[in-house]
Every structure is written in structure tokens, then in C-alpha cells.
Design an enzyme around this catalytic site. Structure first.
Site, PDB file in Angstrom:
ATOM      1  N   TYR A  51      13.002  20.005  13.434  1.00  0.00           N
ATOM      2  CA  TYR A  51      14.007  19.169  14.114  1.00  0.00           C
ATOM      3  C   TYR A  51      14.747  20.001  15.159  1.00  0.00           C
ATOM      4  O   TYR A  51      15.179  21.107  14.868  1.00  0.00           O
ATOM      5  CB  TYR A  51      15.031  18.625  13.102  1.00  0.00           C
ATOM      6  CG  TYR A  51      14.848  17.146  12.868  1.00  0.00           C
ATOM      7  CD1 TYR A  51      14.959  16.253  13.922  1.00  0.00           C
ATOM      8  CD2 TYR A  51      14.553  16.651  11.604  1.00  0.00           C
ATOM      9  CE1 TYR A  51      14.770  14.894  13.724  1.00  0.00           C
ATOM     10  CE2 TYR A  51      14.364  15.290  11.405  1.00  0.00           C
ATOM     11  CZ  TYR A  51      14.471  14.423  12.470  1.00  0.00           C
ATOM     12  OH  TYR A  51      14.288  13.089  12.274  1.00  0.00           O
ATOM     13  N   GLU A  53      17.201  18.466  17.647  1.00  0.00           N
ATOM     14  CA  GLU A  53      18.110  17.631  18.461  1.00  0.00           C
ATOM     15  C   GLU A  53      19.002  18.515  19.316  1.00  0.00           C
ATOM     16  O   GLU A  53      19.516  19.527  18.849  1.00  0.00           O
ATOM     17  CB  GLU A  53      18.952  16.736  17.550  1.00  0.00           C
ATOM     18  CG  GLU A  53      18.156  15.558  17.045  1.00  0.00           C
ATOM     19  CD  GLU A  53      18.945  14.660  16.113  1.00  0.00           C
ATOM     20  OE1 GLU A  53      20.175  14.818  16.027  1.00  0.00           O
ATOM     21  OE2 GLU A  53      18.307  13.799  15.486  1.00  0.00           O
ATOM     22  N   ASP A 198       8.114   6.414  39.682  1.00  0.00           N
ATOM     23  CA  ASP A 198       7.375   6.595  38.428  1.00  0.00           C
ATOM     24  C   ASP A 198       5.957   6.995  38.819  1.00  0.00           C
ATOM     25  O   ASP A 198       5.159   6.164  39.258  1.00  0.00           O
ATOM     26  CB  ASP A 198       7.396   5.270  37.648  1.00  0.00           C
ATOM     27  CG  ASP A 198       6.524   5.313  36.403  1.00  0.00           C
ATOM     28  OD1 ASP A 198       5.788   6.302  36.223  1.00  0.00           O
ATOM     29  OD2 ASP A 198       6.578   4.349  35.612  1.00  0.00           O
ATOM     30  N   THR A 225       4.421  10.359  32.918  1.00  0.00           N
ATOM     31  CA  THR A 225       3.875  10.662  31.602  1.00  0.00           C
ATOM     32  C   THR A 225       3.054  11.939  31.750  1.00  0.00           C
ATOM     33  O   THR A 225       2.770  12.385  32.863  1.00  0.00           O
ATOM     34  CB  THR A 225       2.993   9.514  31.065  1.00  0.00           C
ATOM     35  OG1 THR A 225       2.068   9.120  32.063  1.00  0.00           O
ATOM     36  CG2 THR A 225       3.841   8.327  30.650  1.00  0.00           C
ATOM     37  N   LYS A 228      -1.953  11.555  31.491  1.00  0.00           N
ATOM     38  CA  LYS A 228      -2.940  10.885  32.351  1.00  0.00           C
ATOM     39  C   LYS A 228      -3.594  11.955  33.227  1.00  0.00           C
ATOM     40  O   LYS A 228      -4.280  12.821  32.692  1.00  0.00           O
ATOM     41  CB  LYS A 228      -2.259   9.768  33.142  1.00  0.00           C
ATOM     42  CG  LYS A 228      -1.659   8.690  32.212  1.00  0.00           C
ATOM     43  CD  LYS A 228      -1.082   7.535  32.973  1.00  0.00           C
ATOM     44  CE  LYS A 228      -0.600   6.426  32.057  1.00  0.00           C
ATOM     45  NZ  LYS A 228       0.832   6.501  31.721  1.00  0.00           N
ATOM     46  N   ARG A 234       0.289  13.112  24.764  1.00  0.00           N
ATOM     47  CA  ARG A 234       1.011  11.894  25.105  1.00  0.00           C
ATOM     48  C   ARG A 234       2.520  12.171  25.100  1.00  0.00           C
ATOM     49  O   ARG A 234       3.085  12.500  24.060  1.00  0.00           O
ATOM     50  CB  ARG A 234       0.703  10.786  24.096  1.00  0.00           C
ATOM     51  CG  ARG A 234      -0.768  10.618  23.802  1.00  0.00           C
ATOM     52  CD  ARG A 234      -1.041   9.340  23.074  1.00  0.00           C
ATOM     53  NE  ARG A 234      -0.998   8.242  24.005  1.00  0.00           N
ATOM     54  CZ  ARG A 234      -1.992   7.937  24.842  1.00  0.00           C
ATOM     55  NH1 ARG A 234      -3.092   8.646  24.858  1.00  0.00           N
ATOM     56  NH2 ARG A 234      -1.879   6.923  25.663  1.00  0.00           N
TER      57      ARG A 234
HETATM   58  N1  DSN Z   1      -0.378   1.876  29.634  1.00  0.00           N
HETATM   59  C1  DSN Z   1      -0.491   2.722  30.782  1.00  0.00           C
HETATM   60  C2  DSN Z   1      -1.747   2.487  31.553  1.00  0.00           C
HETATM   61  O1  DSN Z   1      -2.775   2.303  30.954  1.00  0.00           O
HETATM   62  O2  DSN Z   1      -1.703   2.508  32.770  1.00  0.00           O
HETATM   63  C3  DSN Z   1       0.670   2.602  31.685  1.00  0.00           C
HETATM   64  O3  DSN Z   1       1.701   3.303  31.248  1.00  0.00           O
END
Ligand code: DSN
Length: 418
Positions: A51, A53, A198, A225, A228, A234
Site C-alpha cells: 500500500y 497511498e 487524451d 493510457t 496501447k 494497463r
Molecule cells: N477501450 C479503448 C479502446 O479500445 O480504444 C479506449 O480506451
């Protein structure tokens, strides 16, 4: 995996099956990728036990001397890669990352401008079914049908003047073009809005300087994110100008989240370290070359792409116009030949999200395996033949065999012996 194998055979079997699925077929969902063995290891370390925090140097639990090391490394690497003044690496994933930004600056009912979902925006960009769409007043802008799906900035300017948003958000989950961020900045300055981008989908391409970086255009906030094109575990990150550091950090913790997932942050740090290497720049360049080639080969065969081409790692096929079948049928057909894509709504889609008019395709995962233009040509033909001849099961079996025969030449990182 000897411990899992001995203790939980059902889970062990599912993991083996997923490994097999990931190796013997070609992953073409643009938001998915294969992490390196090092990222996979980092994600499974003892940091999962901890943990933490708070933030480095200011935690609410003892024993955080080593979590501070990894979180500081992750933040510093993110700042360097994206040329930003502050980075928060604690958001659990894409949705909480965007929510934390809205909740930092807005009160319920405040206005935000974001891209309409069917034109490429994400659920968290204000779709009415999302909590964010209910809590805040989202004005959703669209793309221009006559200009290969580019954004209509005149319309955006008039919407901004009319609605006076507090945040102007750009970014997408299904939009195959790049932006000129200065257009958004100009509009935001005119109405006194915060600029937010974003870049979840293109994070790796921006980090490798292969696509424009919103900070170079004076943007205030950039979210991404980490799993990707950035090829990490993730997770999510919020990056911003120094003046917003405190409000963003407070919004993530204690505003929205409790304990960060330190095993994920450990793996994010490793992935960001990989993204700093010259090989990653080559990887990002190849993603774009592969995407252009795949789009070209599909269009050459008469396939209709919604933006008639691509500037990034993805494309959206209108399967109704191209093959007379909806995206769900197309996704399932391609699954049978081990080409994995996802169904996708097209701009102002007359069909519902579970039976939309298109599919979305991308090259990051196949490029990680080392596939290049030659393989893109084959993939385009396999896709075209499968969808064009939707009832020819013999042909589908032949294509599946060809896919399965090609895949072992391109091993998936992190999976032993494939
Ligand atoms: N769910 C994601 C995607 O597949 O593009 C977007 O955040």
C-alpha cells in the site's frame, strides 16, 4: 508458471489457452499490444503486496522507500519522454485518468467540449451513458464528412463561442487522422478554456516523436493510457504544466482513488525506460509504415475506410458499404481465421453499438512481433477474401492455416517457446 500449474489447474489452462490464442493469430485491435518480458516480469513483482497511498516522500503507510524509487523513476521518465513539467502515474486506467482531470477543474453541470463517440471520441469524452456525461454538460463536436473525416474547426469555434466550455478536450479512441493542436489551442484561448488532449491511443507514437506532441502547442493537460502504443501494462498517466500539478495530484489521490497499484507503476517505469531507447523510435516508425500499407492495400481492393486513409496506427472500415455485412458479423468472420479486430461505430452510425457498421483495425501489436509491409499486404488480402467470401468455409479454413503458418515466424515477446 509452476506455482499456478500446481495450485490452480483451471486458471493455468485458461492462461495457456490465451497464450496460444495470442501467438497463433494476428492481433489487429488498435488499442492492444504485447509487452516485453521485462514489463511482464515487473507487473508480477512483490510491489503488488504494497500500500502506498500518497506520493513519493509523503506516504500514509510505512515501508515505502522502494515504491518511492520506482514511482519517481516512472514520473521522471514520463516527463522526459513527453517534454512536460509534471506527471502523475497513479491513475488506474484510462477512464479514472480522464475523470480525475474533469473532477479537478469542474463542478457538476459545467461545460466541456469533446469529440462525439461515433466520430471517434471515447466514452469518457462525454457520451450520455457515461457517468461523466451525466455529471457535466458535454458539447460533442464531430468530423466533416466531405473532408475525409477531418474535424470541422469553424463549427468547433462557433460551438465554443456559444457554450463557453471550461475544458476543450481533443483526443480519440477511433480516429485515424492526426490533429493540428494549434487549432484547438486557438479556440480554447478565445474562450478562456483549459486545453486537454487524451492521447491514449497514440501515446507511444508521441513519445517516439512520430506524431505531434500537444505540449509543443502549449496544451495544459495531456492524458494517456500506458498499454496501447506505449506498450506498457494497463494503466493511465496525467501530465500537465507545473501550475496544475497540485490540483491534479489531489484530484487523483485522495480525490478519486486510494492506494495506487505499485506493481503496475513498476511495469510502467520499465515500459517508459524502453520507450526512451532508439529501438522504440524505430518501432513507432514501423507502426506508421505498416498502417499506411495496410490501409493502402485494403483501399486498393475497394474497401471503404471512413477517413479514406490513415495518419496514425489505425483505420476504420465501413463493412456495410464494403461487404454488405455489419461490424459484428465481420469481427466474428475474421475471428474464425484468427485475425482479431473489433466492431466499431462509424460517424453518425444508423446502427446500434453492438451491431455497428464497421470494424477498427490497427498495427501496433503485429509490428511488435516484427511484421512489416510484406505481411501487411498478406493481412489485407486475407481480410478482404474472408469478408468478401463470407460463406466459403473452405476458403476460410485455408486462410486460417496460412495465418497460423506465418505466425511462428514472428514470436510474441514474453511468451516462452512460441
Ligand atoms: N477501450 C479503448 C479502446 O479500445 O480504444 C479506449 O480506451
Amino acid at each position: 508458471m509452476s506455482a499456478i500449474k500446481g495450485q490452480d489447474p483451471q486458471i493455468y489452462e485458461a492462461i495457456l489457452n490465451e497464450q496460444k490464442r495470442q501467438t497463433e493469430g494476428i492481433e489487429l485491435i488498435p488499442s492492444e499490444n504485447y509487452v516485453s518480458a521485462a514489463v511482464l516480469e515487473a507487473n508480477g513483482t512483490v510491489f503488488t503486496n504494497k500500500y502506498s497511498e500518497g506520493y513519493p516522500g509523503k506516504r500514509y503507510y510505512g515501508g515505502n522507500q522502494y515504491t518511492d524509487v520506482i514511482e519517481n523513476l516512472a514520473r521522471d521518465r514520463a516527463k522526459e519522454l513527453f517534454r512536460c513539467e509534471h506527471a502523475n502515474v497513479q491513475p488506474l486506467s484510462g477512464s479514472p485518468m480522464n475523470q480525475a482531470v474533469y473532477l479537478a477543474f469542474l463542478k457538476p453541470g459545467d461545460t466541456v467540449m469533446g469529440m462525439d463517440l461515433s466520430h471517434g471520441g471515447h466514452l469518457t469524452h462525454g457520451h450520455p451513458v457515461s457517468h461523466m456525461g451525466k455529471l457535466f454538460n458535454f458539447i460533442r463536436y464531430k468530423t466533416h464528412p466531405e473532408e475525409n473525416g477531418r474535424i470541422d474547426f469553424d463549427h468547433l469555434m462557433s460551438l465554443a463561442k456559444e457554450h463557453k466550455p471550461k475544458i476543450i478536450l481533443c483526443g480519440y479512441t477511433s480516429y485515424p487522422r492526426d490533429y493540428d493542436y494549434s487549432d484547438f489551442k486557438k479556440i480554447a484561448d478565445e474562450v478562456g478554456a483549459i486545453t486537454m488532449a487524451d492521447i491514449a491511443h497514440i501515446g507511444g507514437l508521441v513519445a517516439a516523436n512520430q506524431m505531434r506532441n500537444p505540449f509543443d502547442f502549449g496544451f495544459d493537460i495531456v492524458t494517456t493510457t500506458t498499454h496501447k502504443t506505449l506498450r506498457g501494462p494497463r494503466g493511465g498517466m496525467i501530465m500537465c504544466k507545473k501550475e496544475f500539478a497540485e490540483i491534479i495530484d489531489k484530484s487523483v489521490f485522495p480525490g478519486l482513488q486510494g492506494g495506487p497499484h505499485m506493481n503496475t507503476i513498476c511495469a510502467i517505469a520499465v515500459a517508459l525506460g524502453e520507450a526512451q531507447k532508439p529501438e522504440f523510435t524505430e518501432y513507432a516508425k514501423q507502426i506508421l509504415k505498416n498502417s499506411k500499407k495496410l490501409a493502402e492495400e485494403l483501399m486498393k481492393r475497394g474497401v471503404k475506410l471512413v477517413t479514406n486513409g490513415t495518419d496514425n496506427h489505425m483505420m476504420v472500415v465501413n463493412t456495410i458499404e464494403s461487404f454488405g455485412i455489419d461490424g459484428t458479423v465481420a469481427e466474428k468472420l475474421l475471428d474464425t481465421v484468427h485475425l482479431t479486430v473489433n466492431k466499431q461505430v462509424v460517424p453518425d452510425d444508423p446502427n446500434p453499438p453492438l451491431r455497428p457498421s464497421g470494424i477498427r483495425i490497427g498495427t501496433p501489436a503485429a509490428t511488435t512481433r516484427g511484421m512489416q509491409e510484406e505481411e501487411m499486404e498478406k493481412i489485407a488480402d486475407w481480410m478482404y477474401q474472408t469478408l468478401k467470401n463470407k460463406d466459403d468455409l473452405e476458403l476460410h479454413a485455408k486462410i486460417k492455416l496460412e495465418v497460423n503458418t506465418m505466425c511462428p515466424k514472428f514470436p510474441v515477446p514474453g511468451i516462452a517457446g512460441n
